[in-house]
Design a protein around this motif. Structure first.
Motif, short mmCIF file in Angstrom:
data_model
loop_
_atom_site.label_atom_id
_atom_site.label_comp_id
_atom_site.label_asym_id
_atom_site.label_seq_id
_atom_site.Cartn_x
_atom_site.Cartn_y
_atom_site.Cartn_z
N VAL A 450 0.84 -1.20 0.00
CA VAL A 450 0.00 0.00 0.00
C VAL A 450 0.87 1.25 0.00
O VAL A 450 0.59 2.22 -0.71
N GLU A 451 1.95 1.22 0.77
CA GLU A 451 2.86 2.37 0.78
C GLU A 451 3.45 2.62 -0.61
O GLU A 451 3.58 3.76 -1.05
N GLN A 452 3.80 1.52 -1.29
CA GLN A 452 4.36 1.67 -2.65
C GLN A 452 3.33 2.28 -3.60
O GLN A 452 3.64 3.18 -4.39
N LEU A 453 2.09 1.81 -3.51
CA LEU A 453 1.05 2.31 -4.41
C LEU A 453 0.76 3.79 -4.15
O LEU A 453 0.67 4.59 -5.09
N LEU A 454 0.65 4.16 -2.87
CA LEU A 454 0.38 5.55 -2.55
C LEU A 454 1.56 6.44 -2.92
O LEU A 454 1.40 7.56 -3.40
N GLY A 455 2.77 5.90 -2.69
CA GLY A 455 3.96 6.67 -3.03
C GLY A 455 4.08 6.94 -4.52
O GLY A 455 4.56 7.99 -4.94
N SER A 456 3.66 5.98 -5.34
CA SER A 456 3.73 6.17 -6.79
C SER A 456 2.59 7.04 -7.31
O SER A 456 2.70 7.65 -8.36
N ARG A 457 1.46 7.10 -6.52
CA ARG A 457 0.28 7.85 -6.99
C ARG A 457 0.33 9.32 -6.58
O ARG A 457 -0.10 10.21 -7.30
N PHE A 458 0.88 9.60 -5.38
CA PHE A 458 0.86 10.96 -4.85
C PHE A 458 2.27 11.41 -4.50
O PHE A 458 3.11 10.61 -4.11
N ILE A 459 2.50 12.70 -4.58
CA ILE A 459 3.79 13.26 -4.22
C ILE A 459 3.90 13.33 -2.70
O ILE A 459 2.95 13.67 -2.01
#
Length: 699
Positions: A450-459
C-alpha cells in the motif's frame, strides 16, 4: 691432317622438325672443302626399330668403321637409345667393338640425358692423350646416378618453389623470372628442362588451390550447423520433408541470404567465389555434397534428441508430482530409487534430474511452509498466553508441538524440523510485534505494498514545495513517451499521428490538445533514447510488448530510467505514469500464447505499479491490436494525472489540505490481509486512478 667430307651443297641439320619442312628453316649449307676432323663418334641404334634389321645395320656400321679406320683418327662406338635397348643388340654391338682393336663403347640415352657428355669426353681423351682417361660407366649404373642427381635437384627446386610461391593465383612467367638467379632452379632446368620445371610449378599451384578450397569447405561446413539452427530450429517444420523440399524451405526464410549465397555457376569450388574471402556466406550448392548432407541429418538427429530429452524432463516432473515418495525435504539419495527408471538414465545425466528435483523440492517446501503458516493462524489461541518478550519456554513449545502434531501440515515438514521451529518462533514474534519487517508474507506484505502504491500515486509532503517538471503550466500540451522494441514504438506513433490534425493536435472530450510523441526503441541509458531531454519533459509513458523479449525490454528500460534518477532532486521519472499494453498481429486474438502474455503483462504491471490494458479487437492500421478508443483512454489518463499533480502542488500547507479533505464527497475504509488471493493492487488501483481521488492531509 685435314680430312675432306663429301657434304658439298648439303643443308646443315638443326633439328628433327626440319626434315620435310626445309623451306621453313634457315637455308644454310654445309661448307665445302676440307675440314679439320680429330675423331669420330660411331653411333649404333640398339632399340627395336620398325622395318629395320639390326644385323644389316651392324654390317653397315662395320663397313663405315673400315672407312673411318683409314683416317687413323680415334673412334668411339656410341650405343644410342639404350633406354629402349634390346639386350641382344647391345651384346652384339659390344662384340663388334671388341673385335675391332678393343674400341671404346659408351652406352647412352639422349632422351634421359645419360652418358651423353661421357661419349664426347671419351673421344676428347683419345684425341688428347694428356687428358685423364675417362671412366666409362655402364648405362644402368649411369642411369641410377642420373636419377639420384635429378631427385636431389628436384627436391631443392620444389623447396625453392614452395618458398617463393604462396598463392595459387601466381603465374609462371612472373615466378620463373624470380627464380632464374637461384642455383636450385638452374640445376633442375639443366637436368630436366624448362617444361618439367613449369610442370612442377603448376602441380604446386594446384596443390595450393586444393588446400585453399579445403579450408573454405571446412569453414562453410563449420558454419552450416549454426545456419540450420538459426533458420530451421523447429523439428516439426522439417522432420518429414525430403531434401529438395527442405532446401526450398531454407530459401524461403527471411534470413536465408544472411547465411547462404546462390551462385550463378556451380560447383562453387570451380568459380571465383573461392577467392572472395570477404564473403563468408555458404554456397547453396554445397548442400548437395555428402558432408553437408551428413550435417543436415545430424541437425535433424539433434532436434529429435532435444525433443526426446524435453519429453524425459516432462515425464520426470510428472513422476515427481504423482509420486507419494517425494515429500518436502527428502534428500535426492533417498528418493532416487523410487522415481528413476532406465529411460531416464538413457537420455539425460543424473545432474539434470537432480536440478529438476531440487527445483521441485523448493516448490514443495515453499507450499508446505505456506500451509504451515495457515495452520499457525488457525491455532492462534496457542500463542496468546506467552511472556511479553515472546520467548516460549520449552514446556510451551512442547505443548504447541503436541497440539499441532496430529495435523498433516505439521507432519509435512517432518524432515525440516529446524525450519519448522523457526517458523513457529517467527510467527510468535509477529503476533507480539506485528510489523512489515516481521510479516510472514515478506515482500507481499499489504502494508508495504500500500505504501508503494500511494507513493507512486501521490507526491510526498516533503516534495510539495519543489517544482515538479510534470506540472506544465500549459495544461493543453501532452508529452508522451512510447516505449517498445522491434518497430512497435514507431508504428504506434505513426498510428497516433494519423489521428491528429495537420498541426499535431488531438481532440479529447471535445477539446483540442497539442500532442508531442517520443518513440524509444533502444538503450534508454544513451542520450538519444533518454525519456527526458532539455526540450522534452514527459507527462507519461506508453509501454508496448508483443512477446517475452519485448516485455523484458520494457521492464529493463523502466528500471534503468528509474535508477538514473535515484538521489536526484528532479526524480519525477520515478513517478512517471505508465500504461502497459499488449499488441498482437491482426487475427491472433486467442490461444495459449496470448493468454500467457496477458498474464505476464498483468504481473509486470503490478511490479511496475502501472495500468495494464487488455488487448482490444483489431486496430486501425499496421495490423496491431491498438484502437482509437484505447489511445484516447491513455491520453485522458495522462490529462487526469496532470490535473491531480497540479492539484497536489497547489495545496501549500496542512490547513488548505485539511480543508480539501473535509470537502471530500466519499471516504473509504478497507481492510486487507497479507496472503489474500486478491492483492492490494486490484483493490486500490481503480480508486487511486479515479480523477477525484486526493491524498489525505498527512500526504
Amino acid at each position: 691432317a685435314a680430312t675432306k667430307l663429301a657434304s658439298a651443297e648439303k643443308l646443315m641439320y638443326f633439328c628433327t622438325d626440319q626434315l620435310g619442312l626445309e623451306q621453313d628453316f634457315e637455308q644454310k649449307q654445309m661448307p665445302d672443302g676440307k675440314l679439320p676432323v680429330d675423331g669420330f663418334l660411331l653411333c649404333v641404334d640398339v632399340s627395336r626399330g620398325m622395318n629395320r634389321n639390326f644385323d644389316e645395320q651392324l654390317k653397315f656400321v662395320s663397313n663405315l668403321y673400315n672407312q673411318l679406320a683409314k683416317t687413323k683418327k680415334p673412334v668411339v662406338v656410341v650405343l644410342t637409345k639404350c633406354d629402349e635397348g634390346v639386350e641382344r643388340y647391345i651384346r652384339d654391338a659390344h662384340a663388334f667393338a671388341l673385335g675391332k682393336k678393343n674400341l671404346q663403347v659408351v652406352e647412352t640415352s639422349a632422351r634421359s640425358n645419360v652418358n651423353v657428355d661421357l661419349a664426347f669426353g671419351t673421344l676428347v681423351q683419345l684425341v688428347d692423350k694428356s687428358r685423364g682417361k675417362a671412366k666409362i660407366i655402364p648405362y644402368f649404373e649411369a642411369l641410377k646416378q642420373q636419377s639420384q642427381q635429378i631427385a636431389a635437384a628436384k627436391d631443392k627446386y620444389e623447396w625453392l618453389v614452395s618458398r617463393i610461391v604462396k598463392s595459387h593465383n601466381e603465374a609462371w612467367p612472373n615466378v620463373s623470372r624470380k627464380m632464374q638467379p637461384a642455383p636450385e632452379y638452374q640445376d633442375y632446368v639443366y637436368l630436366e628442362g624448362t617444361q618439367k620445371a613449369k610442370k612442377l610449378f603448376l602441380q604446386h599451384v594446384q596443390r595450393l588451390k586444393q588446400e585453399h578450397i579445403e579450408r573454405r569447405r571446412k569453414m562453410y561446413l563449420a558454419l552450416l550447423p549454426q545456419a540450420l539452427d538459426a533458420l530451421v530450429p523447429d523439428l516439426d517444420e522439417i522432420d518429414h520433408l525430403s531434401r529438395a523440399k527442405a532446401e526450398k524451405l531454407l530459401e524461403a526464410k527471411p534470413d536465408f541470404l544472411k547465411w547462404f549465397v546462390v551462385l550463378e555457376e556451380t560447383p562453387w569450388d570451380a568459380t571465383s567465389h573461392v577467392d572472395n574471402v570477404d564473403n563468408e556466406r555458404i554456397p547453396f550448392d554445397l548442400l548437395e555434397t555428402p558432408a553437408a548432407e551428413q550435417l543436415y541429418e545430424a541437425h535433424l538427429e539433434k532436434l529429435r534428441n532435444e525433443r526426446k530429452r524435453a519429453e524425459m524432463r516432462r515425464a520426470f516432473r510428472e513422476n515427481l508430482e504423482t509420486s507419494p515418495f517425494v515429500t518436502p525435504g527428502k534428500p535426492w539419495e533417498e528418493a532416487r530409487s523410487f522415481i528413476m527408471n532406465e529411460d531416464f538414465y538413457l537420455w539425460l545425466e543424473e545432474s539434470v534430474y537432480m536440478d529438476i528435483y531440487g527445483k521441485h523440492q523448493k516448490q514443495l517446501i515453499d507450499k508446505a511452509k505456506e500451509d504451515f503458516q495457515e495452520l499457525l493462524l488457525e491455532y492462534s489461541e496457542l500463542f496468546y498466553e506467552l511472556e511479553l518478550d515472546a520467548k516460549p519456554s520449552k514446556e510451551k513449545m512442547g505443548v504447541i508441538q503436541e497440539v499441532l502434531g496430529e495435523e498433516q501440515r505439521f507432519k509435512a515438514l517432518q524432515k525440516l524440523q529446524a525450519e519448522r521451529d523457526a517458523l513457529i518462533l517467527k510467527h510468535i514474534h509477529f503476533v507480539y510485534h506485528p510489523t512489515k519487517e516481521t510479516c510472514p508474507s515478506c515482500a507481499a506484505c499489504v502494508d508495504a505494498r500500500v505504501e508503494q502504491l500511494l507513493g507512486s500515486r501521490f507526491i510526498r509532503p516533503a516534495e510539495r514545495h519543489q517544482k515538479n517538471p510534470l506540472l506544465d503550466s500549459n495544461i493543453d500540451r501532452i508529452n508522451l513517451v512510447i516505449l517498445g522494441k522491434d518497430g512497435l514504438a514507431r508504428e504506434l506513433a505513426n498510428e497516433i499521428r494519423a489521428l491528429c490534425t495537420n498541426d499535431d493536435k488531438y481532440v479529447i472530450e471535445g477539446k483540442m490538445y497539442e500532442l508531442s510523441l517520443r518513440p524509444i526503441e533502444g538503450n534508454v541509458r544513451l542520450p538519444v533514447n533518454a525519456f527526458q531531454t532539455p526540450t522534452f519533459q514527459p507527462h507519461g509513458c506508453l509501454c508496448l510488448y508483443n512477446s517475452k523479449e519485448s516485455l523484458s525490454y520494457v521492464v529493463e528500460s523502466i528500471e534503468k530510467s528509474r535508477e538514473s534518477t535515484v538521489g536526484r532532486r528532479d526524480n519525477h521519472l520515478a513517478h512517471l505514469p505508465l500504461t502497459l499494453i499488449l499488441v498482437n498481429k491482426r487475427g491472433d486474438a486467442s490461444g495459449e500464447t496470448l493468454q500467457s502474455l496477458v498474464q505476464q503483462g498483468q504481473q509486470i504491471a503490478s511490479k511496475l505499479q502501472c495500468v495494464f490494458l487488455d488487448p482490444a479487437s483489431a486496430g486501425i492500421g499496421y495490423g496491431r491490436n491498438i484502437n482509437e478508443k484505447q489511445i484516447g483512454q491513455v491520453l485522458k489518463g495522462l490529462l487526469d494525472s496532470k490535473r491531480n499533480l497540479n492539484l497536489v502542488s497547489s495545496t501549500s500547507g496542512l490547513k488548505e489540505a485539511a480543508a480539501a479533505a473535509a470537502d471530500a464527497d466519499l471516504r473509504i475504509v478497507m481492510c486487507l490481509m497479507c496472503g489474500d488471493p486478491v492483492g492490494a493492487d486490484e483493490v486500490l488501483l481503480p480508486i487511486l486512478q479515479a480523477q477525484a481521488c486526493r491524498p489525505s492531509p498527512g500526504g
